[in-house]
Design a protein around this motif. Structure first.
Motif, PDB file in Angstrom:
ATOM      1  N   ARG A  34       0.843  -1.199   0.000  1.00 30.94           N
ATOM      2  CA  ARG A  34       0.000   0.000   0.000  1.00 30.94           C
ATOM      3  C   ARG A  34       0.873   1.241   0.000  1.00 30.94           C
ATOM      4  O   ARG A  34       1.942   1.263   0.582  1.00 30.94           O
ATOM      5  CB  ARG A  34      -0.897   0.012   1.238  1.00 30.94           C
ATOM      6  CG  ARG A  34      -1.935  -1.078   1.195  1.00 30.94           C
ATOM      7  CD  ARG A  34      -2.897  -0.953   2.360  1.00 30.94           C
ATOM      8  NE  ARG A  34      -3.909  -1.978   2.308  1.00 30.94           N
ATOM      9  CZ  ARG A  34      -3.802  -3.174   2.876  1.00 30.94           C
ATOM     10  NH1 ARG A  34      -2.714  -3.483   3.547  1.00 30.94           N
ATOM     11  NH2 ARG A  34      -4.767  -4.059   2.765  1.00 30.94           N
ATOM     12  N   GLY A  35       0.356   2.278  -0.628  1.00 32.56           N
ATOM     13  CA  GLY A  35       1.051   3.561  -0.614  1.00 32.56           C
ATOM     14  C   GLY A  35       2.159   3.622  -1.645  1.00 32.56           C
ATOM     15  O   GLY A  35       2.135   2.957  -2.671  1.00 32.56           O
ATOM     16  N   TYR A  36       3.136   4.424  -1.344  1.00 36.87           N
ATOM     17  CA  TYR A  36       4.262   4.671  -2.237  1.00 36.87           C
ATOM     18  C   TYR A  36       5.163   3.440  -2.288  1.00 36.87           C
ATOM     19  O   TYR A  36       5.585   2.934  -1.256  1.00 36.87           O
ATOM     20  CB  TYR A  36       5.057   5.879  -1.727  1.00 36.87           C
ATOM     21  CG  TYR A  36       6.259   6.221  -2.555  1.00 36.87           C
ATOM     22  CD1 TYR A  36       6.123   6.854  -3.774  1.00 36.87           C
ATOM     23  CD2 TYR A  36       7.536   5.905  -2.120  1.00 36.87           C
ATOM     24  CE1 TYR A  36       7.219   7.175  -4.545  1.00 36.87           C
ATOM     25  CE2 TYR A  36       8.650   6.221  -2.879  1.00 36.87           C
ATOM     26  CZ  TYR A  36       8.484   6.851  -4.095  1.00 36.87           C
ATOM     27  OH  TYR A  36       9.574   7.164  -4.857  1.00 36.87           O
ATOM     28  N   SER A  63       2.458  11.194   0.027  1.00 40.25           N
ATOM     29  CA  SER A  63       1.322  10.663   0.786  1.00 40.25           C
ATOM     30  C   SER A  63       0.750  11.733   1.699  1.00 40.25           C
ATOM     31  O   SER A  63      -0.463  11.819   1.890  1.00 40.25           O
ATOM     32  CB  SER A  63       1.757   9.463   1.635  1.00 40.25           C
ATOM     33  OG  SER A  63       2.360   8.478   0.836  1.00 40.25           O
ATOM     34  N   THR A  64       1.624  12.543   2.293  1.00 42.66           N
ATOM     35  CA  THR A  64       1.207  13.628   3.172  1.00 42.66           C
ATOM     36  C   THR A  64       2.314  14.676   3.209  1.00 42.66           C
ATOM     37  O   THR A  64       3.453  14.391   2.848  1.00 42.66           O
ATOM     38  CB  THR A  64       0.872  13.110   4.592  1.00 42.66           C
ATOM     39  OG1 THR A  64       0.272  14.160   5.354  1.00 42.66           O
ATOM     40  CG2 THR A  64       2.096  12.594   5.306  1.00 42.66           C
ATOM     41  N   TYR A  75       6.443  10.229   1.854  1.00 45.19           N
ATOM     42  CA  TYR A  75       5.942   9.162   0.990  1.00 45.19           C
ATOM     43  C   TYR A  75       5.913   7.900   1.839  1.00 45.19           C
ATOM     44  O   TYR A  75       6.959   7.388   2.224  1.00 45.19           O
ATOM     45  CB  TYR A  75       6.872   8.977  -0.215  1.00 45.19           C
ATOM     46  CG  TYR A  75       6.944  10.200  -1.112  1.00 45.19           C
ATOM     47  CD1 TYR A  75       6.154  10.281  -2.249  1.00 45.19           C
ATOM     48  CD2 TYR A  75       7.791  11.262  -0.819  1.00 45.19           C
ATOM     49  CE1 TYR A  75       6.218  11.396  -3.081  1.00 45.19           C
ATOM     50  CE2 TYR A  75       7.862  12.376  -1.628  1.00 45.19           C
ATOM     51  CZ  TYR A  75       7.073  12.443  -2.762  1.00 45.19           C
ATOM     52  OH  TYR A  75       7.134  13.551  -3.582  1.00 45.19           O
ATOM     53  N   SER A  77       4.984   3.991   2.683  1.00 38.60           N
ATOM     54  CA  SER A  77       4.833   2.676   2.068  1.00 38.60           C
ATOM     55  C   SER A  77       4.622   1.650   3.161  1.00 38.60           C
ATOM     56  O   SER A  77       5.299   1.675   4.184  1.00 38.60           O
ATOM     57  CB  SER A  77       6.106   2.338   1.284  1.00 38.60           C
ATOM     58  OG  SER A  77       6.065   1.004   0.843  1.00 38.60           O
ATOM     59  N   PHE A 151      -3.859   4.854   4.354  1.00 34.52           N
ATOM     60  CA  PHE A 151      -4.492   4.690   3.051  1.00 34.52           C
ATOM     61  C   PHE A 151      -5.968   4.375   3.133  1.00 34.52           C
ATOM     62  O   PHE A 151      -6.623   4.193   2.129  1.00 34.52           O
ATOM     63  CB  PHE A 151      -3.755   3.606   2.260  1.00 34.52           C
ATOM     64  CG  PHE A 151      -2.274   3.776   2.393  1.00 34.52           C
ATOM     65  CD1 PHE A 151      -1.623   4.847   1.819  1.00 34.52           C
ATOM     66  CD2 PHE A 151      -1.544   2.896   3.153  1.00 34.52           C
ATOM     67  CE1 PHE A 151      -0.272   5.026   1.989  1.00 34.52           C
ATOM     68  CE2 PHE A 151      -0.185   3.065   3.316  1.00 34.52           C
ATOM     69  CZ  PHE A 151       0.450   4.138   2.733  1.00 34.52           C
TER      70      PHE A 151
END
Length: 153
Positions: A34-36, A63-64, A75, A77, A151
């Motif tokens: 999930r995420g970067y 991401s934020t 970022y 992850s 996420f």
């Protein structure tokens, strides 16, 4: 007339069905990203003095961002694993790539945080972050790894 099957064939067929269903449950399990997705080659291209626009082109949207002045981009992850279909997920790895900007929105430095020996560790500078607001924020992300999900899934 009813057909009778040899008991050995019935046992073999039953064993095959059971073995294949158990193998499906006890396989490698499922892994979720999930995420970067951390791309160390892209991260290595971010250099001191780069503009925020160049960072966006290289790493994409963060991401934020920090709430004060948008000078720190994060970022996030997260990799988790579930060993059985109906079991809960367990976080197995989490990384935070942080890009720190100066007042002119030029890169000051980049950090790639993860956990090493149970402590937050920067894999780029090979150090643990010193105390302060930033270390507290990064620490909160990792302390809440099992329940924190940036996420929403």
């Amino acid at each position: 007339m009813m057909r009778r099957y040899h008991p050995l064939l019935v046992r073999l067929a039953t064993a095959t069905v059971l073995a294949s269903s158990v193998a499906a449950c006890n396989g490698v399990g499922e892994e979720f990203q999930r995420g970067y997705v951390v791309d160390e080659q892209a991260i290595s291209q971010v250099k001191k003095g780069m503009s925020a626009e160049q960072v966006l082109q290289t790493l994409g949207t963060p991401s934020t961002v920090s709430t004060v002045g948008n000078r720190n981009w994060y970022y996030i992850s997260q990799k988790s694993r579930r060993s059985l279909q109906f079991m809960g997920e367990q976080v197995v790895d989490q990384r935070v790539t942080a890009v720190y900007f100066d007042k002119g929105l030029r890169v000051e430095r980049v950090a790639l945080y993860g956990l090493q020996d149970g402590r937050v560790f920067d894999f780029i500078s090979r150090t643990t972050p010193a105390g302060g607001e930033e270390a507290s924020f990064i620490g909160q992300i990792f302390r809440g790894a099992s329940s924190f999900n940036p996420f929403g899934t």
